[in-house]
Scaffold this motif. Structure first.
Motif, PDB file in Angstrom:
ATOM      1  N   LEU A 213       0.802  -1.214   0.000  1.00  0.00           N
ATOM      2  CA  LEU A 213       0.000   0.000   0.000  1.00  0.00           C
ATOM      3  C   LEU A 213       0.839   1.271   0.000  1.00  0.00           C
ATOM      4  CD1 LEU A 213      -1.850  -2.286   1.707  1.00  0.00           C
ATOM      5  CD2 LEU A 213      -3.435  -0.387   1.455  1.00  0.00           C
ATOM      6  N   THR A 214       2.075   1.192   0.514  1.00  0.00           N
ATOM      7  CA  THR A 214       2.914   2.388   0.472  1.00  0.00           C
ATOM      8  C   THR A 214       3.372   2.700  -0.946  1.00  0.00           C
ATOM      9  OG1 THR A 214       4.913   1.108   0.973  1.00  0.00           O
ATOM     10  CG2 THR A 214       3.736   2.075   2.831  1.00  0.00           C
ATOM     11  N   ALA A 215       3.520   1.678  -1.789  1.00  0.00           N
ATOM     12  CA  ALA A 215       3.998   1.901  -3.162  1.00  0.00           C
ATOM     13  C   ALA A 215       3.083   2.852  -3.945  1.00  0.00           C
ATOM     14  CB  ALA A 215       4.159   0.573  -3.891  1.00  0.00           C
ATOM     15  N   PRO A 216       1.746   2.619  -3.987  1.00  0.00           N
ATOM     16  CA  PRO A 216       0.891   3.568  -4.705  1.00  0.00           C
ATOM     17  C   PRO A 216       0.832   4.937  -4.044  1.00  0.00           C
ATOM     18  CG  PRO A 216      -0.430   1.853  -3.664  1.00  0.00           C
ATOM     19  CD  PRO A 216       0.996   1.433  -3.564  1.00  0.00           C
ATOM     20  N   LEU A 217       0.997   5.001  -2.724  1.00  0.00           N
ATOM     21  CA  LEU A 217       1.027   6.295  -2.054  1.00  0.00           C
ATOM     22  C   LEU A 217       2.246   7.092  -2.485  1.00  0.00           C
ATOM     23  CD1 LEU A 217       0.267   8.453  -0.024  1.00  0.00           C
ATOM     24  CD2 LEU A 217       1.254   7.019   1.793  1.00  0.00           C
ATOM     25  N   ILE A 218       3.404   6.448  -2.513  1.00  0.00           N
ATOM     26  CA  ILE A 218       4.634   7.135  -2.919  1.00  0.00           C
ATOM     27  C   ILE A 218       4.547   7.560  -4.378  1.00  0.00           C
ATOM     28  CG2 ILE A 218       7.115   6.783  -3.302  1.00  0.00           C
ATOM     29  CD1 ILE A 218       6.974   4.939  -0.761  1.00  0.00           C
ATOM     30  N   GLU A 219       3.940   6.718  -5.207  1.00  0.00           N
ATOM     31  CA  GLU A 219       3.738   7.088  -6.609  1.00  0.00           C
ATOM     32  C   GLU A 219       2.887   8.347  -6.717  1.00  0.00           C
ATOM     33  OE1 GLU A 219       1.662   5.227 -10.655  1.00  0.00           O
ATOM     34  OE2 GLU A 219       1.957   3.972  -8.880  1.00  0.00           O
ATOM     35  N   ARG A 220       1.850   8.432  -5.885  1.00  0.00           N
ATOM     36  CA  ARG A 220       0.989   9.612  -5.883  1.00  0.00           C
ATOM     37  C   ARG A 220       1.766  10.865  -5.467  1.00  0.00           C
ATOM     38  NH1 ARG A 220      -4.432  10.820  -4.675  1.00  0.00           N
ATOM     39  NH2 ARG A 220      -4.641  13.085  -4.472  1.00  0.00           N
ATOM     40  N   LEU A 221       2.583  10.756  -4.437  1.00  0.00           N
ATOM     41  CA  LEU A 221       3.375  11.900  -3.981  1.00  0.00           C
ATOM     42  C   LEU A 221       4.331  12.372  -5.070  1.00  0.00           C
ATOM     43  CD1 LEU A 221       4.209  10.733  -0.331  1.00  0.00           C
ATOM     44  CD2 LEU A 221       2.431  12.333  -1.064  1.00  0.00           C
ATOM     45  N   VAL A 345      -2.327   6.355  11.694  1.00  0.00           N
ATOM     46  CA  VAL A 345      -2.667   6.910  10.383  1.00  0.00           C
ATOM     47  C   VAL A 345      -1.539   7.817   9.909  1.00  0.00           C
ATOM     48  CG1 VAL A 345      -4.325   8.259   9.039  1.00  0.00           C
ATOM     49  CG2 VAL A 345      -5.127   6.882  10.970  1.00  0.00           C
ATOM     50  N   THR A 346      -1.159   7.671   8.647  1.00  0.00           N
ATOM     51  CA  THR A 346      -0.291   8.642   7.990  1.00  0.00           C
ATOM     52  C   THR A 346      -1.215   9.589   7.241  1.00  0.00           C
ATOM     53  OG1 THR A 346       1.512   7.049   7.769  1.00  0.00           O
ATOM     54  CG2 THR A 346       1.563   8.969   6.309  1.00  0.00           C
ATOM     55  N   PHE A 347      -1.220  10.865   7.633  1.00  0.00           N
ATOM     56  CA  PHE A 347      -2.205  11.808   7.127  1.00  0.00           C
ATOM     57  C   PHE A 347      -1.745  12.515   5.859  1.00  0.00           C
ATOM     58  CE2 PHE A 347      -3.419  11.206  11.537  1.00  0.00           C
ATOM     59  CZ  PHE A 347      -4.798  11.081  11.439  1.00  0.00           C
ATOM     60  N   THR A 348      -1.191  11.752   4.948  1.00  0.00           N
ATOM     61  CA  THR A 348      -0.936  12.270   3.615  1.00  0.00           C
ATOM     62  C   THR A 348      -2.261  12.269   2.851  1.00  0.00           C
ATOM     63  OG1 THR A 348      -0.311  10.006   3.068  1.00  0.00           O
ATOM     64  CG2 THR A 348       1.490  11.575   3.435  1.00  0.00           C
ATOM     65  N   ASP A 349      -2.222  12.676   1.599  1.00  0.00           N
ATOM     66  CA  ASP A 349      -3.402  12.570   0.738  1.00  0.00           C
ATOM     67  C   ASP A 349      -2.993  11.747  -0.476  1.00  0.00           C
ATOM     68  OD1 ASP A 349      -5.771  12.860  -0.622  1.00  0.00           O
ATOM     69  OD2 ASP A 349      -5.407  14.946  -1.213  1.00  0.00           O
ATOM     70  N   PRO A 350      -3.485  10.492  -0.618  1.00  0.00           N
ATOM     71  CA  PRO A 350      -4.460   9.824   0.236  1.00  0.00           C
ATOM     72  C   PRO A 350      -3.868   9.396   1.576  1.00  0.00           C
ATOM     73  CG  PRO A 350      -3.642   8.302  -1.407  1.00  0.00           C
ATOM     74  CD  PRO A 350      -3.053   9.639  -1.758  1.00  0.00           C
ATOM     75  N   GLU A 351      -4.766   9.165   2.533  1.00  0.00           N
ATOM     76  CA  GLU A 351      -4.338   8.710   3.857  1.00  0.00           C
ATOM     77  C   GLU A 351      -4.013   7.219   3.832  1.00  0.00           C
ATOM     78  OE1 GLU A 351      -7.069  11.878   6.416  1.00  0.00           O
ATOM     79  OE2 GLU A 351      -7.557   9.733   6.448  1.00  0.00           O
ATOM     80  N   LEU A 352      -3.134   6.836   4.756  1.00  0.00           N
ATOM     81  CA  LEU A 352      -2.787   5.422   4.928  1.00  0.00           C
ATOM     82  C   LEU A 352      -3.058   5.074   6.388  1.00  0.00           C
ATOM     83  CD1 LEU A 352      -1.483   2.814   3.768  1.00  0.00           C
ATOM     84  CD2 LEU A 352       0.722   3.709   4.555  1.00  0.00           C
ATOM     85  N   TYR A 392      -7.338   1.091  -1.748  1.00  0.00           N
ATOM     86  CA  TYR A 392      -8.161  -0.064  -1.410  1.00  0.00           C
ATOM     87  C   TYR A 392      -7.983  -0.437   0.059  1.00  0.00           C
ATOM     88  CZ  TYR A 392      -3.758  -2.595  -2.401  1.00  0.00           C
ATOM     89  OH  TYR A 392      -2.453  -3.021  -2.430  1.00  0.00           O
ATOM     90  N   VAL A 393      -8.818  -1.350   0.506  1.00  0.00           N
ATOM     91  CA  VAL A 393      -8.697  -1.910   1.843  1.00  0.00           C
ATOM     92  C   VAL A 393      -8.096  -3.306   1.720  1.00  0.00           C
ATOM     93  CG1 VAL A 393     -11.081  -2.758   1.788  1.00  0.00           C
ATOM     94  CG2 VAL A 393      -9.907  -2.544   3.975  1.00  0.00           C
ATOM     95  N   LYS A 394      -7.198  -3.622   2.639  1.00  0.00           N
ATOM     96  CA  LYS A 394      -6.561  -4.924   2.680  1.00  0.00           C
ATOM     97  C   LYS A 394      -6.710  -5.463   4.097  1.00  0.00           C
ATOM     98  CE  LYS A 394      -2.012  -7.157   2.192  1.00  0.00           C
ATOM     99  NZ  LYS A 394      -0.584  -6.946   1.834  1.00  0.00           N
ATOM    100  N   VAL A 395      -7.255  -6.682   4.220  1.00  0.00           N
ATOM    101  CA  VAL A 395      -7.552  -7.252   5.523  1.00  0.00           C
ATOM    102  C   VAL A 395      -6.821  -8.582   5.671  1.00  0.00           C
ATOM    103  CG1 VAL A 395      -9.377  -7.992   7.100  1.00  0.00           C
ATOM    104  CG2 VAL A 395      -9.827  -6.164   5.440  1.00  0.00           C
ATOM    105  N   LEU A 409      -5.775   2.403   2.202  1.00  0.00           N
ATOM    106  CA  LEU A 409      -5.184   3.530   1.498  1.00  0.00           C
ATOM    107  C   LEU A 409      -6.304   4.207   0.731  1.00  0.00           C
ATOM    108  CD1 LEU A 409      -2.712   5.167   0.472  1.00  0.00           C
ATOM    109  CD2 LEU A 409      -2.615   3.572  -1.461  1.00  0.00           C
ATOM    110  N   GLY A 410      -6.525   5.487   1.001  1.00  0.00           N
ATOM    111  CA  GLY A 410      -7.571   6.172   0.259  1.00  0.00           C
ATOM    112  C   GLY A 410      -8.128   7.370   1.001  1.00  0.00           C
ATOM    113  N   GLU A 411      -9.119   7.984   0.372  1.00  0.00           N
ATOM    114  CA  GLU A 411      -9.811   9.131   0.950  1.00  0.00           C
ATOM    115  C   GLU A 411     -10.419   8.744   2.303  1.00  0.00           C
ATOM    116  OE1 GLU A 411     -11.821  13.082   0.488  1.00  0.00           O
ATOM    117  OE2 GLU A 411      -9.973  12.120  -0.175  1.00  0.00           O
ATOM    118  N   ASN A 412     -10.135   9.580   3.328  1.00  0.00           N
ATOM    119  CA  ASN A 412     -10.695   9.381   4.667  1.00  0.00           C
ATOM    120  C   ASN A 412     -10.371   8.002   5.261  1.00  0.00           C
ATOM    121  OD1 ASN A 412     -11.953  11.927   4.899  1.00  0.00           O
ATOM    122  ND2 ASN A 412     -13.681  11.221   3.675  1.00  0.00           N
TER     123      ASN A 412
END
Length: 475
Positions: A213-221, A345-352, A392-395, A409-412
Motif C-alpha cells: 500500500l505504500t507503493a501507490p502512495l509514494i507514486e501519488r506523492l 494513520v499517515t495523514f498524507t493525501d491519500p491517507e494510509l 483499497y482496503v486490505k484485511v 489507502l484512500g480518501e478518509n
C-alpha cells in the motif's frame, strides 16, 4: 520550607497520556497531582499533531483548487498567504488549548504544578518546593525530535518537525531528511503550499508499513512533484549563500542538493533526562523506560505510558494506556496493553491507515496460513463520484476468519479504519463485517465488501455448490 503532598496519583507530564490519566483519575474521585514543566497539552498540542493537521488542511484546500477539471470546473492556481496560513494553524491550536488547560484540570480537582519533576527516591518526587509521596506515579513525559549526528549539520540552521510549524513564510526549496509518516506529511503540505520539496532517507519510505500500500502512495506523492530518494547516504551538509548544500550518495552515484531550508524528520527519542530514574530504581535505556505488559516499571509504585516507552509515538496509544493505568492504580484491575490492536494513520493525501497487524507482522506471528482480503476503491460508487477511486482496503485474517489487521489507502482512510479497530479490539470474526447494513453510497461500504470477499471462498467451494443442487430437488 517544602510542602509535602500525599495524593493517590502523581502524573508527570501533561501531554495526551498524562492529561487522560490525571483527568480520568480525578473524575473517579482520586486525589491527583499533575506536574508539567513546559506547556499544558505537551508537544502534541503546541508543536505536533494539532498544528500539523491544521497545516495539512490548508494544503489540501490549495490542492483542491488545482484539481477541479474532472468535475467540469476550470482549475485555479491558489494564491497562498503564508502568514495567514500560519495564523490559521495558531488559531486551531488556541481553540484546542482549553481542553488541555490548567484551569480545566483544576476544575476537575487536579492540583497542577508547573515545575520540573525529579524522583528523590523510590517513593518521592520533588517538584518546585513540593515533596510528593503518592500512592502511585505515572510517567508520561513524551518524546522530543531525535536529531542525528549528520556530518556538518551542526554548522547550518535547520527545522525539526516541531519548529517548522512555527514558520510563516514560503520555503523556496525544502529538503526533508526522513521519509517516515511525519516527514512525508509535512513534505506534501509544503509542496502543495508552493515549495519545491525533496525528501531523502537512508531506508525505504514508510518502512514500517505494508509495502503493497505504500507503493501507490509514494507514486501519488511523486506525481504531485515531490522528489523522493530512498536508500541514500548523507555524506555532507554545509552552508551556502542563501541556504544549505547537502551531498548525498547511493553506491557510486553522487548528487548535490542546494536547499533553502532543511527539515530533520528522522524520528523521536524518549524524554527521560533529569527525572532521577536511577534514584527511583526504574530501569531505562536510550530507547525508553522499560515496562511490563501492564505498563509497570521496575519500581512497583510507578507506571509509564506513551512516547517515553520508546514507541510507537502516537497520542491515541498514550491515551489508551492511561486508561489501563487508571484501572490498575485505582481498582487493582490489571489488563495488559495489546500492541497488536493498536492503530495509526499517515495523514498524507491519500491517507494510509492501519489497525492491528499488517501482513508482514501477521505472518511473523501466525505463520504462512493466513487469508488476505482486498477490495478496491474503484469498486465503490461514492469514491467514483468523488474521483477518489485510487486505493483499497486490505484485511488479514486467520483461516477461520479471525480479524488480525486491516490497512486502508484512500480518501478518509483514518475514518474508515475505525470499524476494523473496533472489530480487532473486541475479537470479532470477519462474519461480523458482513452482517451490518452500511448506508449507500458511502466510502465505508468497502469494509463490508472486504468482509464479503472472505465468504466468496465458501461460495466457490464445490461442496457448497453440490449442497445447493441437492436441496433444490425438494422444491
Amino acid at each position: 520550607m517544602s510542602e509535602e503532598l500525599a495524593p493517590d496519583l502523581c502524573v508527570i507530564g501533561a501531554g495526551p497520556g498524562g492529561l487522560a490519566a490525571a483527568a480520568g483519575a480525578a473524575m473517579l474521585g482520586a486525589s491527583v497531582v499533575l506536574i508539567e514543566k513546559a506547556s499544558m497539552g505537551g508537544d502534541n498540542l503546541s508543536y505536533g499533531s494539532v498544528p500539523s493537521k491544521a497545516l495539512l488542511a490548508a494544503a489540501r484546500r490549495a490542492q483542491a483548487m488545482r484539481a477541479t477539471k474532472a468535475f467540469g470546473i476550470t482549475p485555479t492556481a491558489p494564491t497562498i498567504n503564508h502568514r495567514a496560513v500560519h495564523d490559521h494553524v495558531q488559531t486551531v491550536v488556541a481553540a484546542a488549548a482549553p481542553n488541555a488547560s490548567a484551569e480545566r484540570l483544576t476544575g476537575l480537582g487536579v492540583r497542577v504544578v508547573n515545575a520540573a519533576a525529579r524522583f528523590a527516591d523510590k517513593a518521592t518526587v520533588l517538584a518546585g518546593d513540593l515533596r510528593i509521596k503518592a500512592r502511585r506515579f505515572v510517567i508520561a513525559t513524551g518524546s522530543s525530535p531525535d536529531v542525528p549526528a549528520l556530518p556538518g549539520l551542526d554548522k547550518v540552521p535547520f527545522f525539526t518537525t516541531e519548529t517548522i510549524l512555527q514558520n510563516g513564510s514560503r520555503l523556496e526549496h525544502l529538503v526533508v531528511i526522513g521519509a517516515g509518516a511525519a516527514g512525508l506529511e509535512l513534505a506534501q503540505a509544503h509542496l502543495r503550499l508552493g515549495s519545491k520539496v525533496t525528501v531523502v532517507d537512508t531506508a525505504k519510505a514508510l518502512a514500517l508499513d505494508d509495502p503493497e500500500l505504500t507503493a501507490p502512495l509514494i507514486e501519488r506523492l511523486r506525481s504531485e512533484g515531490m522528489l523522493l530518494a530512498e536508500g541514500v547516504q548523507i555524506d555532507r551538509i554545509e552552508p551556502r549563500e542563501g541556504g544549505v548544500r547537502i551531498e548525498v550518495s547511493s553506491g557510486s552515484d553522487r548528487e548535490t542538493l542546494d536547499a533553502s531550508h532543511v527539515l530533520i524528520a528522522t524520528g523521536r527519542k524518549p524524554r527521560v533526562e533529569g527525572l532521577g530514574l536511577e534514584a527511583a530504581g526504574i530501569k531505562f535505556d536510550r530507547h525508553g523506560i522499560k515496562v511490563s505488559r501492564r505498563l509497570l516499571t521496575s519500581n512497583p509504585r510507578v507506571f509509564a505510558i506513551g512516547d517515553v516507552l520508546g514507541g510507537p509515538n502516537h497520542a491515541n496509544i498514550a491515551i489508551h494506556q492511561a486508561n489501563l493505568v487508571i484501572q490498575a492504580a485505582l481498582f487493582r484491575v490489571s489488563r495488559p496493553f495489546n500492541s497488536a490492536a493498536a492503530t495509526h494513520v499517515t495523514f498524507t493525501d491519500p491517507e494510509l491507515a492501519q489497525a492491528g497487524l499488517n501482513e508482514d507482522a501477521a505472518r511473523k506471528r501466525y505463520g504462512r496460513r493466513l487469508r488476505i482480503l482486498r477490495w478496491p476503491m474503484a469498486e465503490n460508487d461514492r469514491a467514483l463520484a468523488e474521483h477518489q477511486d485510487r486505493g483499497y482496503v486490505k484485511v488479514v485474517t486467520t483461516p477461520s476468519g479471525k480479524i488480525l489487521g486491516a490497512t486502508i489507502l484512500g480518501e478518509n482512510a483514518g475514518e474508515l479504519i475505525h470499524v476494523w479497530a473496533l472489530a480487532i479490539s473486541e475479537g470479532l470474526g470477519i462474519k461480523a463485517m458482513t452482517n451490518y447494513i452500511p448506508p449507500y453510497p458511502t466510502l465505508g461500504e468497502i469494509n463490508r465488501h472486504a468482509g464479503l470477499a472472505f465468504a466468496t471462498g465458501h461460495v466457490t467451494n464445490p461442496l457448497v455448490r453440490q449442497a445447493v443442487k441437492f436441496l433444490s430437488r425438494f422444491g
